[in-house]
Design a protein around this motif. Structure first.
Motif, PDB file in Angstrom:
ATOM      1  N   GLY A  60       0.812  -1.211   0.000  1.00  0.00           N
ATOM      2  CA  GLY A  60       0.000   0.000   0.000  1.00  0.00           C
ATOM      3  C   GLY A  60       0.843   1.258   0.000  1.00  0.00           C
ATOM      4  O   GLY A  60       0.520   2.243  -0.678  1.00  0.00           O
ATOM      5  N   ALA A  61       1.954   1.235   0.756  1.00  0.00           N
ATOM      6  CA  ALA A  61       2.853   2.388   0.776  1.00  0.00           C
ATOM      7  C   ALA A  61       3.490   2.598  -0.595  1.00  0.00           C
ATOM      8  O   ALA A  61       3.614   3.731  -1.074  1.00  0.00           O
ATOM      9  CB  ALA A  61       3.926   2.188   1.843  1.00  0.00           C
ATOM     10  N   LEU A  62       3.889   1.499  -1.236  1.00  0.00           N
ATOM     11  CA  LEU A  62       4.477   1.614  -2.572  1.00  0.00           C
ATOM     12  C   LEU A  62       3.434   2.077  -3.588  1.00  0.00           C
ATOM     13  O   LEU A  62       3.750   2.823  -4.524  1.00  0.00           O
ATOM     14  CB  LEU A  62       5.068   0.270  -3.003  1.00  0.00           C
ATOM     15  N   ARG A  63       2.204   1.645  -3.405  1.00  0.00           N
ATOM     16  CA  ARG A  63       1.137   2.066  -4.315  1.00  0.00           C
ATOM     17  C   ARG A  63       0.921   3.576  -4.240  1.00  0.00           C
ATOM     18  O   ARG A  63       0.553   4.218  -5.232  1.00  0.00           O
ATOM     19  CB  ARG A  63      -0.154   1.320  -3.976  1.00  0.00           C
ATOM     20  N   ALA A  64       1.156   4.145  -3.067  1.00  0.00           N
ATOM     21  CA  ALA A  64       1.012   5.596  -2.906  1.00  0.00           C
ATOM     22  C   ALA A  64       2.194   6.359  -3.492  1.00  0.00           C
ATOM     23  O   ALA A  64       2.104   7.566  -3.714  1.00  0.00           O
ATOM     24  CB  ALA A  64       0.860   5.943  -1.427  1.00  0.00           C
ATOM     25  N   SER A  65       3.299   5.643  -3.752  1.00  0.00           N
ATOM     26  CA  SER A  65       4.517   6.294  -4.249  1.00  0.00           C
ATOM     27  C   SER A  65       4.544   6.260  -5.771  1.00  0.00           C
ATOM     28  O   SER A  65       5.392   5.608  -6.391  1.00  0.00           O
ATOM     29  CB  SER A  65       5.754   5.596  -3.673  1.00  0.00           C
ATOM     30  N   THR A  66       3.641   6.959  -6.379  1.00  0.00           N
ATOM     31  CA  THR A  66       3.468   6.884  -7.830  1.00  0.00           C
ATOM     32  C   THR A  66       4.614   7.514  -8.611  1.00  0.00           C
ATOM     33  O   THR A  66       4.746   7.269  -9.810  1.00  0.00           O
ATOM     34  CB  THR A  66       2.156   7.575  -8.228  1.00  0.00           C
ATOM     35  N   CYS A  67       5.443   8.313  -7.946  1.00  0.00           N
ATOM     36  CA  CYS A  67       6.518   9.021  -8.653  1.00  0.00           C
ATOM     37  C   CYS A  67       7.879   8.343  -8.507  1.00  0.00           C
ATOM     38  O   CYS A  67       8.889   8.878  -8.980  1.00  0.00           O
ATOM     39  CB  CYS A  67       6.625  10.459  -8.145  1.00  0.00           C
ATOM     40  N   LEU A  68       7.933   7.182  -7.866  1.00  0.00           N
ATOM     41  CA  LEU A  68       9.220   6.548  -7.578  1.00  0.00           C
ATOM     42  C   LEU A  68      10.008   6.242  -8.851  1.00  0.00           C
ATOM     43  O   LEU A  68       9.497   5.646  -9.794  1.00  0.00           O
ATOM     44  CB  LEU A  68       9.014   5.245  -6.804  1.00  0.00           C
TER      45      LEU A  68
ATOM     46  N   ASP B  20      -7.610 -13.865   4.519  1.00  0.00           N
ATOM     47  CA  ASP B  20      -8.585 -13.323   3.584  1.00  0.00           C
ATOM     48  C   ASP B  20      -8.152 -12.002   2.952  1.00  0.00           C
ATOM     49  O   ASP B  20      -8.935 -11.356   2.260  1.00  0.00           O
ATOM     50  CB  ASP B  20      -9.927 -13.118   4.295  1.00  0.00           C
ATOM     51  N   VAL B  21      -6.901 -11.589   3.198  1.00  0.00           N
ATOM     52  CA  VAL B  21      -6.409 -10.342   2.624  1.00  0.00           C
ATOM     53  C   VAL B  21      -5.999 -10.561   1.178  1.00  0.00           C
ATOM     54  O   VAL B  21      -5.278 -11.512   0.862  1.00  0.00           O
ATOM     55  CB  VAL B  21      -5.213  -9.795   3.433  1.00  0.00           C
ATOM     56  N   ILE B  22      -6.483  -9.713   0.296  1.00  0.00           N
ATOM     57  CA  ILE B  22      -6.137  -9.799  -1.122  1.00  0.00           C
ATOM     58  C   ILE B  22      -5.055  -8.770  -1.423  1.00  0.00           C
ATOM     59  O   ILE B  22      -5.228  -7.573  -1.174  1.00  0.00           O
ATOM     60  CB  ILE B  22      -7.371  -9.539  -2.008  1.00  0.00           C
ATOM     61  N   LYS B  23      -3.936  -9.241  -1.945  1.00  0.00           N
ATOM     62  CA  LYS B  23      -2.834  -8.343  -2.278  1.00  0.00           C
ATOM     63  C   LYS B  23      -3.049  -7.787  -3.681  1.00  0.00           C
ATOM     64  O   LYS B  23      -3.041  -8.529  -4.659  1.00  0.00           O
ATOM     65  CB  LYS B  23      -1.501  -9.090  -2.204  1.00  0.00           C
ATOM     66  N   LEU B  24      -3.253  -6.493  -3.755  1.00  0.00           N
ATOM     67  CA  LEU B  24      -3.481  -5.845  -5.039  1.00  0.00           C
ATOM     68  C   LEU B  24      -2.145  -5.465  -5.670  1.00  0.00           C
ATOM     69  O   LEU B  24      -1.193  -5.123  -4.970  1.00  0.00           O
ATOM     70  CB  LEU B  24      -4.345  -4.601  -4.852  1.00  0.00           C
ATOM     71  N   PRO B  25      -2.033  -5.523  -6.986  1.00  0.00           N
ATOM     72  CA  PRO B  25      -0.774  -5.186  -7.648  1.00  0.00           C
ATOM     73  C   PRO B  25      -0.426  -3.708  -7.504  1.00  0.00           C
ATOM     74  O   PRO B  25      -1.300  -2.860  -7.326  1.00  0.00           O
ATOM     75  CB  PRO B  25      -1.029  -5.561  -9.109  1.00  0.00           C
TER      76      PRO B  25
END
Length: 291
Positions: free
Chosen positions: A226-234, A252-257
């Motif tokens: 989730g933290a990496l998903r927020a880092s769109t400018c990396l 039951d946690v689904i890991k989103l790409p």
């Protein structure tokens, strides 16, 4: 006799006549001040930060002209290490942005150094702090202060033997409570320092290095994604020796790409769990380098 007189006359002539060396004086003293300043700036750029101060003082001893130029050029004095005369360096830097570098090797204690540079935090452009485990709280307290111009931050915690110390997210008193006080921050390096995965700082980063942290909270991998998903400018991502308690992951946690469209380099160090639990969910451009 005539031969001796001839030699004497020739010697007298040579002593009182301009020689080729006089016609072509050494070029360095004749360089314009602007060129000399550029040379000194290049010298500073290629010198390790802990040697910049001594190199500049050595150059200032060459001549009065050089001394006047060096001491009168604020841009040469913007790197502030933890040397005993750091206050003089700050004074010579004028009002220019500062590069703060604490190496823990050059004399000033952490509290003395931070009290000196904190009063100029509005001018910080970059900050690199090395602290011992015994100084962890004092080191991390720097991150509580607003730094509106800060673009690069690196904090590393070390043991007395020089090895990097592990941090753990369960030690909440040690976590950096990052607030939105560094709106221009683009580069973040943390070794032995944990950071909340929901920190707003991730959103604006172009370079991220995380290392030497044990994450014991539930769903740690999903929170990291989730933290990496927020880092769109990396553009650069380095993950080194992160220990994640994956057995706490909810079934039951689904890991989103995670799509990092601008990533140029992905650097992975000593992560045995990464191949199956993180990499399959990170989408990077075909041109990216993977190390």
């Amino acid at each position: 006799m005539e031969s001796n007189n001839l030699h004497a006359a020739w010697d007298h002539y040579m002593e009182n006549t301009s020689r080729p060396g006089d016609l072509y004086p050494p070029p360095i003293p004749c360089l314009p001040m602007e060129i000399l300043i550029l040379i000194f700036i290049y010298v500073k750029r290629d010198t390790p930060v802990y040697l910049i101060d001594s190199i500049l003082h050595s150059l200032a001893r060459v001549s009065r002209k050089w001394r006047g130029i060096i001491l009168g050029t604020p841009s040469l004095w913007t790197t502030i290490c933890d040397v005993p005369h750091a206050e003089k360096l700050i004074a010579r830097s004028g009002a220019l942005p500062l590069q703060i570098v604490r190496t823990a090797e050059h004399g000033l204690g952490l509290l003395e150094y931070t009290s000196l540079v904190s009063s100029h935090i509005q001018r910080w452009d970059s900050c690199e702090i090395r602290g011992l485990t015994s100084e962890r709280d004092e080191t991390l307290s720097l991150s509580q202060n607003p730094a509106p111009a800060l673009q690069s931050l690196a904090i590393s915690i070390y043991h007395n033997d020089g090895s990097i110390a592990f941090d753990a997210d369960r030690y909440t008193s040690y976590m950096i409570t990052f607030m939105v006080t560094a709106p221009r921050l683009r580069e973040l390096t943390l070794n032995g320092v944990s950071i909340p995965w929901d920190s707003a700082l991730f959103a604006s980063l172009t370079s991220l290095h995380l290392g030497y942290v044990e994450y014991w909270g539930p769903d740690s991998v999903c929170l990291l994604l989730g933290a990496l998903r927020a880092s769109t400018c990396l553009e650069y991502l380095c993950i080194e020796k992160l220990e994640v308690a994956m057995w706490f992951e909810s079934a039951d946690v689904i890991k989103l790409p995670v799509q990092l469209a601008h990533l140029q380099l992905l650097h992975i160090k000593q992560l045995q769990w990464l191949q199956h639990d993180l990499l399959p969910y990170i989408i990077i451009p075909p041109s990216s380098q993977l190390e």
